[in-house]
Scaffold this motif. Structure first.
Motif, PDB file in Angstrom:
ATOM      1  N   GLY A 144       3.515   0.642  -3.479  1.00 67.39           N
ATOM      2  CA  GLY A 144       3.064  -0.012  -4.708  1.00 67.39           C
ATOM      3  C   GLY A 144       3.156   0.859  -5.939  1.00 67.39           C
ATOM      4  N   LYS A 145       2.659   2.067  -5.855  1.00 67.76           N
ATOM      5  CA  LYS A 145       2.696   2.974  -7.019  1.00 67.76           C
ATOM      6  C   LYS A 145       4.135   3.309  -7.404  1.00 67.76           C
ATOM      7  N   LYS A 146       4.981   3.520  -6.410  1.00 70.92           N
ATOM      8  CA  LYS A 146       6.377   3.847  -6.672  1.00 70.92           C
ATOM      9  C   LYS A 146       7.102   2.657  -7.309  1.00 70.92           C
ATOM     10  N   VAL A 195      -3.520  -1.271 -17.364  1.00 65.55           N
ATOM     11  CA  VAL A 195      -2.270  -1.941 -17.015  1.00 65.55           C
ATOM     12  C   VAL A 195      -2.033  -3.120 -17.962  1.00 65.55           C
ATOM     13  N   LEU A 228      -4.623  -5.067  -9.278  1.00 65.65           N
ATOM     14  CA  LEU A 228      -3.852  -4.068 -10.023  1.00 65.65           C
ATOM     15  C   LEU A 228      -4.744  -2.933 -10.503  1.00 65.65           C
ATOM     16  N   GLY A 262       5.813   0.338  -9.173  1.00 67.04           N
ATOM     17  CA  GLY A 262       5.337   0.160 -10.542  1.00 67.04           C
ATOM     18  C   GLY A 262       4.481  -1.078 -10.713  1.00 67.04           C
ATOM     19  N   SER A 263       3.717  -1.083 -11.779  1.00 69.52           N
ATOM     20  CA  SER A 263       2.740  -2.145 -11.989  1.00 69.52           C
ATOM     21  C   SER A 263       3.374  -3.512 -12.211  1.00 69.52           C
ATOM     22  N   TRP A 270      -5.316  -0.105  -8.092  1.00 63.90           N
ATOM     23  CA  TRP A 270      -4.228   0.838  -7.868  1.00 63.90           C
ATOM     24  C   TRP A 270      -3.785   1.583  -9.119  1.00 63.90           C
ATOM     25  N   PHE A 271      -3.855   0.918 -10.275  1.00 63.20           N
ATOM     26  CA  PHE A 271      -3.281   1.501 -11.488  1.00 63.20           C
ATOM     27  C   PHE A 271      -4.296   1.758 -12.595  1.00 63.20           C
ATOM     28  N   VAL A 323       4.364  -4.841  -8.775  1.00 62.82           N
ATOM     29  CA  VAL A 323       3.153  -5.129  -8.015  1.00 62.82           C
ATOM     30  C   VAL A 323       2.452  -6.375  -8.568  1.00 62.82           C
ATOM     31  N   LYS A 334       0.826  -1.213   0.000  1.00 61.73           N
ATOM     32  CA  LYS A 334       0.000   0.000   0.000  1.00 61.73           C
ATOM     33  C   LYS A 334       0.859   1.262   0.000  1.00 61.73           C
TER      34      LYS A 334
END
Length: 134
Positions: free
Chosen positions: A32-34, A124, A116, A36-37, A119-120, A40, A29
């Motif tokens: 995760g974004k940092k 993706v 995924l 990258g997909s 979050w993205f 993750v 959490k």
């Protein structure tokens, strides 16, 4: 290259002591974004594979080692290193994915892809990892 893989396996084995569901979700959490997909997606594939009761103990140990390595804030390349911080994590995750690929089915892939999307978003692309898994 062989020496790097051996070092990575040793790091993963040591890191398995740091794995817990709570630490896993906290790290994912928070970073995760940092990360990258791709990172993750690999992490989620391993996590959902670990949840299957029929997975052999050796495969579970490999997964826990890789996820424990992902959780560690200080590893071969610190996660906060801009641009390369998750490179070693992806390497550890890739080794684990390769070793447990036979247990990753469409249900696991779908669960990981659904998470995924949370979050993205819907755009993706997981093709690269999916093709390597077969």
């Amino acid at each position: 290259m062989k020496n790097n893989e051996e070092n990575l396996e040793k790091e993963m084995e040591a890191a398995s002591e740091n794995y817990s569901d709570e630490k896993f979700w906290d790290k994912l959490k928070k970073f995760g974004k940092k990360a990258g997909s791709s990172v993750v997606y690999a992490v989620l594939l391993l996590y959902f594979t670990l949840q299957k009761p029929e997975i052999p103990v050796r495969a579970k140990a490999i997964i826990i080692g890789a996820l424990g390595y992902f959780i560690l804030p200080f590893d071969l390349i610190p996660d906060f290193a801009v641009g390369v911080g998750y490179t070693d994590d992806l390497g550890a995750l890739g080794v684990a994915l390769f070793q447990v690929a036979m247990y990753i089915d469409e249900d696991i892939k779908n669960k990981a892809k659904e998470k995924l999307k949370d979050w993205f978003g819907d755009q993706v692309d997981t093709t690269d990892i999916d093709e390597k898994l077969g």
